[in-house]
Motif scaffolding. Structure first.
Motif, PDB file in Angstrom:
ATOM      1  N   THR A 134      38.622  43.149  47.174  1.00 62.16           N
ATOM      2  CA  THR A 134      39.251  43.562  48.425  1.00 62.16           C
ATOM      3  C   THR A 134      38.513  44.760  48.998  1.00 62.16           C
ATOM      4  N   ARG A 150      38.709  42.998  40.540  1.00 57.52           N
ATOM      5  CA  ARG A 150      39.197  42.583  39.219  1.00 57.52           C
ATOM      6  C   ARG A 150      38.443  41.320  38.834  1.00 57.52           C
ATOM      7  N   ARG A 190      38.684  38.857  42.036  1.00 57.55           N
ATOM      8  CA  ARG A 190      39.448  39.255  43.232  1.00 57.55           C
ATOM      9  C   ARG A 190      38.778  40.512  43.768  1.00 57.55           C
ATOM     10  N   GLN A 237      36.892  34.687  36.988  1.00 56.74           N
ATOM     11  CA  GLN A 237      37.732  34.696  38.181  1.00 56.74           C
ATOM     12  C   GLN A 237      37.666  36.099  38.774  1.00 56.74           C
ATOM     13  N   PHE A 243      38.785  40.030  51.965  1.00 56.22           N
ATOM     14  CA  PHE A 243      39.178  39.616  50.628  1.00 56.22           C
ATOM     15  C   PHE A 243      38.364  38.408  50.175  1.00 56.22           C
ATOM     16  N   TYR A 244      38.028  38.397  48.890  1.00 59.12           N
ATOM     17  CA  TYR A 244      37.486  37.199  48.261  1.00 59.12           C
ATOM     18  C   TYR A 244      38.223  37.006  46.950  1.00 59.12           C
ATOM     19  N   GLY A 245      38.637  35.803  46.689  1.00 63.92           N
ATOM     20  CA  GLY A 245      39.254  35.449  45.420  1.00 63.92           C
ATOM     21  C   GLY A 245      38.757  34.085  45.006  1.00 63.92           C
TER      22      GLY A 245
END
Length: 131
Positions: free
Chosen positions: A123, A60, A121, A119, A34-36
């Motif tokens: 996964t 997203r 998100r 921003q 994951f990267y957010g």
């Protein structure tokens, strides 16, 4: 009464130990990557994971969006990239579907090709994590 309580607890602990050994013998489970965070214009973030049978990427982005792609062993998999900047993207590959490149390392990337921060998100899930 204390003796019986101790015996029941001992049996429960032994059963839990056996269950734990059975799970560890099944092999390691992959953990989705994951990267957010914020991508500034021109920045890219990627996550990587090995897959044997299935891989799925979900992304997203806010604002004008980001570009997303899925790579297999360093090359973008045809049909898995976003058509420019998008705010939502998903791609899935399975070894039972046409177009499966094979078992190996998969990398999902999000790129901000826009002119403002976004921003993101991202996964990446493989094998048993994909339902």
């Amino acid at each position: 009464m204390n003796r019986r309580t101790t015996t029941v607890i001992g049996v429960a602990c032994a059963a839990a130990s056996v269950a734990g050994l059975a799970l560890s013998a099944a092999g390691p489970a992959a953990a989705s990557q994951f990267y957010g965070g914020t991508l500034h214009p021109g920045e890219q973030r990627c996550v990587q994971q090995t897959a044997q049978h299935t891989v799925r990427v979900d992304g997203r982005a806010t604002g004008r969006g980001a570009g997303f792609k899925l790579q297999y062993q360093g090359a973008t998999v045809p049909g898995t990239g976003s058509p420019g900047l998008v705010t939502a993207h998903a791609a899935e590959l399975r070894d039972t579907w046409a177009g499966w490149p094979g078992a190996g390392d998969y990398t999902a990337c999000a790129t901000n090709n826009g002119t403002a921060d976004t921003q993101v998100r991202l996964t990446l899930k493989t094998d048993g994590e994909v339902t």
